[in-house]
Scaffold this active site. Structure first.
Site, mmCIF file in Angstrom:
data_model
loop_
_atom_site.group_PDB
_atom_site.id
_atom_site.type_symbol
_atom_site.label_atom_id
_atom_site.label_comp_id
_atom_site.label_asym_id
_atom_site.label_seq_id
_atom_site.Cartn_x
_atom_site.Cartn_y
_atom_site.Cartn_z
ATOM 1 N N LEU A 4 -4.172 6.155 21.226
ATOM 2 C CA LEU A 4 -3.416 6.838 22.278
ATOM 3 C C LEU A 4 -3.068 8.298 21.995
ATOM 4 C CD1 LEU A 4 -0.867 4.025 23.277
ATOM 5 C CD2 LEU A 4 -3.074 4.562 24.322
ATOM 6 N N GLY A 5 -2.961 8.683 20.738
ATOM 7 C CA GLY A 5 -2.546 10.051 20.453
ATOM 8 C C GLY A 5 -2.183 10.190 18.995
ATOM 9 N N SER B 128 0.818 -1.223 0.000
ATOM 10 C CA SER B 128 0.000 0.000 0.000
ATOM 11 C C SER B 128 0.846 1.264 0.000
ATOM 12 C CB SER B 128 -0.869 0.005 1.255
ATOM 13 O OG SER B 128 -0.030 -0.065 2.408
ATOM 14 N N TYR C 264 -0.412 -15.129 3.492
ATOM 15 C CA TYR C 264 -1.351 -14.083 3.075
ATOM 16 C C TYR C 264 -2.402 -14.745 2.182
ATOM 17 C CZ TYR C 264 -2.601 -9.510 1.049
ATOM 18 O OH TYR C 264 -3.245 -8.368 0.647
HETATM 19 C C1 LIG Z 1 -3.952 -2.838 -1.236
HETATM 20 C C2 LIG Z 1 -3.415 -2.852 0.153
HETATM 21 C C3 LIG Z 1 -2.168 -3.380 0.389
HETATM 22 C C4 LIG Z 1 -1.662 -3.417 1.688
HETATM 23 N N1 LIG Z 1 -0.419 -3.934 1.887
HETATM 24 C C5 LIG Z 1 0.122 -3.925 3.118
HETATM 25 C C6 LIG Z 1 1.441 -4.444 3.325
HETATM 26 O O1 LIG Z 1 2.109 -4.897 2.413
HETATM 27 N N2 LIG Z 1 1.926 -4.399 4.592
HETATM 28 C C7 LIG Z 1 1.218 -3.881 5.628
HETATM 29 O O2 LIG Z 1 1.732 -3.854 6.740
HETATM 30 N N3 LIG Z 1 -0.034 -3.419 5.459
HETATM 31 C C8 LIG Z 1 -0.590 -3.415 4.235
HETATM 32 N N4 LIG Z 1 -1.849 -2.924 4.042
HETATM 33 C C9 LIG Z 1 -2.605 -2.387 5.177
HETATM 34 C C10 LIG Z 1 -2.380 -0.874 5.436
HETATM 35 O O3 LIG Z 1 -1.840 -0.258 4.296
HETATM 36 C C11 LIG Z 1 -1.482 -0.687 6.638
HETATM 37 O O4 LIG Z 1 -2.166 -1.105 7.787
HETATM 38 C C12 LIG Z 1 -0.930 0.722 6.823
HETATM 39 O O5 LIG Z 1 0.070 0.676 7.801
HETATM 40 C C13 LIG Z 1 -1.988 1.750 7.218
HETATM 41 O O6 LIG Z 1 -1.404 3.038 7.067
HETATM 42 P P1 LIG Z 1 -2.288 4.326 6.775
HETATM 43 O O7 LIG Z 1 -1.378 5.490 6.776
HETATM 44 O O8 LIG Z 1 -3.122 4.144 5.591
HETATM 45 O O9 LIG Z 1 -3.179 4.369 8.086
HETATM 46 P P2 LIG Z 1 -4.765 4.542 8.210
HETATM 47 O O10 LIG Z 1 -5.447 3.485 7.436
HETATM 48 O O11 LIG Z 1 -5.153 5.935 7.935
HETATM 49 O O12 LIG Z 1 -4.956 4.250 9.772
HETATM 50 C C14 LIG Z 1 -4.695 2.990 10.329
HETATM 51 C C15 LIG Z 1 -4.714 3.124 11.854
HETATM 52 O O13 LIG Z 1 -3.606 3.899 12.272
HETATM 53 C C16 LIG Z 1 -4.037 5.081 12.965
HETATM 54 N N5 LIG Z 1 -3.154 6.173 12.538
HETATM 55 C C17 LIG Z 1 -2.860 6.542 11.270
HETATM 56 N N6 LIG Z 1 -1.985 7.573 11.274
HETATM 57 C C18 LIG Z 1 -1.737 7.862 12.580
HETATM 58 C C19 LIG Z 1 -0.932 8.831 13.240
HETATM 59 N N7 LIG Z 1 -0.187 9.711 12.582
HETATM 60 N N8 LIG Z 1 -0.946 8.834 14.596
HETATM 61 C C20 LIG Z 1 -1.673 7.946 15.303
HETATM 62 N N9 LIG Z 1 -2.442 7.014 14.729
HETATM 63 C C21 LIG Z 1 -2.467 6.965 13.381
HETATM 64 C C22 LIG Z 1 -5.486 5.275 12.546
HETATM 65 O O14 LIG Z 1 -6.243 5.945 13.547
HETATM 66 C C23 LIG Z 1 -5.955 3.838 12.365
HETATM 67 O O15 LIG Z 1 -6.294 3.287 13.607
HETATM 68 C C24 LIG Z 1 -2.412 -2.893 2.769
HETATM 69 C C25 LIG Z 1 -3.676 -2.345 2.518
HETATM 70 C C26 LIG Z 1 -4.183 -2.332 1.230
HETATM 71 C C27 LIG Z 1 -5.541 -1.748 0.990
#
Ligand SMILES: Cc1cc2nc3c(=O)[nH]c(=O)nc-3n(C[C@H](O)[C@H](O)[C@H](O)COP(=O)(O)OP(=O)(O)OC[C@H]3O[C@@H](n4cnc5c(N)ncnc54)[C@H](O)[C@@H]3O)c2cc1C
Length: 590
Positions: A299-300, A232, A505
């Site tokens: 948490l923050g 992602s 996966y």
């Molecule tokens: C197509 C696809 C592929 C993916 N591949 C992977 C992969 O290869 N590896 C993997 O680990 N995951 C993968 N994921 C899952 C996802 O991308 C991860 O969980 C990613 O870490 C989420 O990051 P985000 O910035 O989009 O967070 P968000 O989706 O916006 O938030 C996720 C959580 O983190 C919290 N959060 C976000 N930013 C902050 C911040 N700055 N401070 C505090 N809390 C925060 C949010 O409140 C929420 O609880 C994939 C998802 C998709 C749809």
């Protein structure tokens, strides 16, 4: 109601998730009158290619005939309840911040009220309705903003939900429907700078809203890489990675997120949480920042982190090996994992995924077509591989030339012990193409009533076959139980290697045409499959996190005393539950 795909022509100016679906606005799979499929745009190796084998393969895999003239219609007219405004909070917000710092716009609210979990979120927003929306979106630009916002939320009893890239697949962004306070989504994407780079000690301080692609582009330009590449990475952010315990495909070389990050800064209701120094490895007792890994917004606001960086590798190569069956592929992986020659990434795809990748091959002509036919002839006729059993390992090698050559030699030697056939770099690269296409394919298939979901687990080496078989058997049972048409689709790949275990996966797909409440039924199936995984020795998650959809398994994962410890941590950091997203053990709703 109309088909919203027709609205997707044109290119969005910035790299943002295309509203509720996955990806860029210019990129989607499109069916042609001759039943071939093309991926639009020009961002990916598959873009613009005519895929004539894909539709027949889908129909064969699901045991169905798709009626391409009767797509499922998305909701275009949505009834969106007006925001519930805490007027004292909103008035003070308006006094303290310029109006480009927050929005009450309905579409913005909707986009910030879900992640990318198929059944719980994307399916609902596209085809029915999500229950609770955030009341406003705040765009955080600095740690100062975060401090003021948290103070204001505490003063007026408002709930804050951190929002990174919105790519969560654990329903971590799904809002608790019992929340009666005003909910503010705190979008962190404007905090997207590298604050400093320490070239000598190979560290960088990075703001939490930076996406993987932004980070790599900026670091690469000055000769460095972080090397964290979740699938992602185009949209997910550093803050999201820390909050979910993310894992990138090249973790063998660069580490999972907890090995990459040295210091985290979080602004919380009880103050700033951080180490006063970036610490590579120390013995200072319990390191409080460890509670931030996997904190899932509870948490923050994570605002920045000091991460390790690396000089760009001299060499990057793709490679691949095919094996007669999954068992031999797995034995190869195990030997490789313990060999000291582990490449940056190695993945083993099962036969279903192997064939899916073949179906994604564009038409080839001339010399390439001859080479393809010869390779196939050699594998199938000379080596007698069964096309319905063979599997492939796709590999990424990075490092200096001798290092890569050493790893390649080891791979060849080990592969030989398990009847592996070297399939070269082009096939290796193709394996990774699927990585970036998978969520676009999910959205394409949902238009034709196929719901797809992915889930992952950590499994000890000894249990891998058992877990895969148990999931398959259970899925067949559930599919019959709910009387879905056609056949269920299940494929799996081993994506990460550890000394003791692997990450598996799974990709699941079910044809739902004519079925009532298909999303609810598939969510229930995924829950049962998760239970099956745990009963057979797998973990509740490897990298997607817990969020809402896996929270019910935490009592089987942590002891009561451990759960109480986490509750006390939350109570100490956020006594008024300002960060009330209720993920993981804090989820109190079924
Ligand atoms: C197509 C696809 C592929 C993916 N591949 C992977 C992969 O290869 N590896 C993997 O680990 N995951 C993968 N994921 C899952 C996802 O991308 C991860 O969980 C990613 O870490 C989420 O990051 P985000 O910035 O989009 O967070 P968000 O989706 O916006 O938030 C996720 C959580 O983190 C919290 N959060 C976000 N930013 C902050 C911040 N700055 N401070 C505090 N809390 C925060 C949010 O409140 C929420 O609880 C994939 C998802 C998709 C749809």
């Amino acid at each position: 109601m109309t088909i919203a795909d027709s609205d997707r022509d044109g290119i969005t100016p910035n790299a943002a998730l295309w509203r509720h679906k996955w990806g860029f606005k210019d990129t989607f799979f499109k069916i042609q009158p001759d039943r071939s499929i093309v991926m639009t745009g020009d961002r990916y190796p598959l873009s613009g290619c005519k895929l004539d084998k894909l539709l027949p393969h889908i129909e064969e895999s699901f045991g169905i005939q798709l009626d391409i003239h009767r797509p499922k219609l998305e909701v275009t007219e949505r009834a969106i309840a007006p925001p519930h405004k805490n007027s004292d909070f909103c008035n003070e917000l308006a006094q303290l911040f310029p109006c480009d710092r927050y929005s009450f716009d309905d579409e913005e609210r909707l986009v910030h009220s879900h992640g990318q979990t198929t059944t719980e979120e994307v399916y609902k927003v596209l085809y029915s309705q999500i229950e609770r929306l955030v009341d406003l979106v705040f765009y955080c630009e600095s740690e100062g903003d975060a401090q003021i916002l948290i103070a204001l939320a505490t003063k007026h009893q408002v709930c804050l939900v951190p929002f990174g890239g919105g790519t969560s697949v654990s329903a971590a962004l799904k809002l608790p429907h019992s929340e009666s306070r005003t909910i503010v989504a705190v979008n962190m994407q404007r905090m997207n700078q590298i604050e400093w780079i320490d070239r000598e000690n190979l560290r960088a301080c990075v703001q939490a809203g930076m996406t993987g692609t932004q980070l790599e582009t900026k670091l690469n330009a000055v000769g460095f890489t972080c090397g964290h590449e979740p699938d992602s990475m185009e949209f997910s952010t550093l803050g999201g990675w820390i909050s979910t315990n993310a894992s990138g495909m090249k973790k063998n070389r660069y580490g999972n997120i907890e090995q990459i990050v040295e210091n985290i800064t979080t602004i919380s209701p009880s103050g700033t949480l951080e180490q006063l120094q970036s610490l590579a490895r120390v013995s200072i007792g319990i390191q409080p920042q460890h509670v931030l890994f996997g904190s899932e917004g509870n948490l923050g606001l994570i605002t920045k982190a000091v991460i390790k960086i690396h000089a760009l590798p001299d060499v990057k190569e793709y490679y691949s090996v095919v094996f007669p069956d999954f068992d031999r592929g797995l034995q190869f992986l195990k030997k490789l994992a313990h060999s000291g020659a582990v490449p940056a990434s190695v993945r083993l795809v099962d036969n279903a995924q192997f064939r899916f990748a073949q179906a994604l091959k564009p038409q080839v002509f001339g010399f390439s077509a001859i080479v393809d036919r010869l390779s196939k002839f050699y594998a199938l006729k000379i080596r007698r591989f069964d096309p319905l059993a063979m599997v492939a390992a796709t590999i990424v090698l990075e490092g200096f030339a001798e290092e890569v050559a050493f790893q390649k030699a080891a791979i060849r030697k080990i592969a030989n012990c398990y009847q592996g056939l070297i399939a070269g770099s082009k096939n290796g690269q193709r394996g990774y193409v699927l990585t970036f296409a998978i969520a676009y394919i999910r959205d394409f298939l949902s238009t034709f009533h196929i719901i797809g979901e992915t889930f992952e687990t950590t499994v000890p080496w000894s249990q891998v076959q058992q877990v895969c078989q148990a999931v398959k058997t259970q899925l067949d049972r559930e599919h019959k139980h709910y009387n879905f048409p056609g056949k269920p689709y299940l494929s799996y790949r081993v994506t990460q290697l550890y000394h003791t275990s692997v990450c598996i996966y799974f990709t699941l797909g079910i044809y739902t045409n004519g079925v009532v409440d298909p999303d609810r039924k598939i969510a229930a199936i995924e829950h049962v499959l998760r239970q099956t995984i745990i009963e057979n020795g797998g973990s509740v998650s490897h990298h997607h996190g817990i969020g809402k959809i896996r929270s019910q398994f935490m009592n089987e994962t942590l002891s009561p005393a451990n759960i109480e410890l986490l509750r006390q941590v939350k109570q100490s950091i956020d006594p008024h539950n300002i960060f009330g997203i209720k993920n993981n053990i804090f989820n109190d709703q079924p």
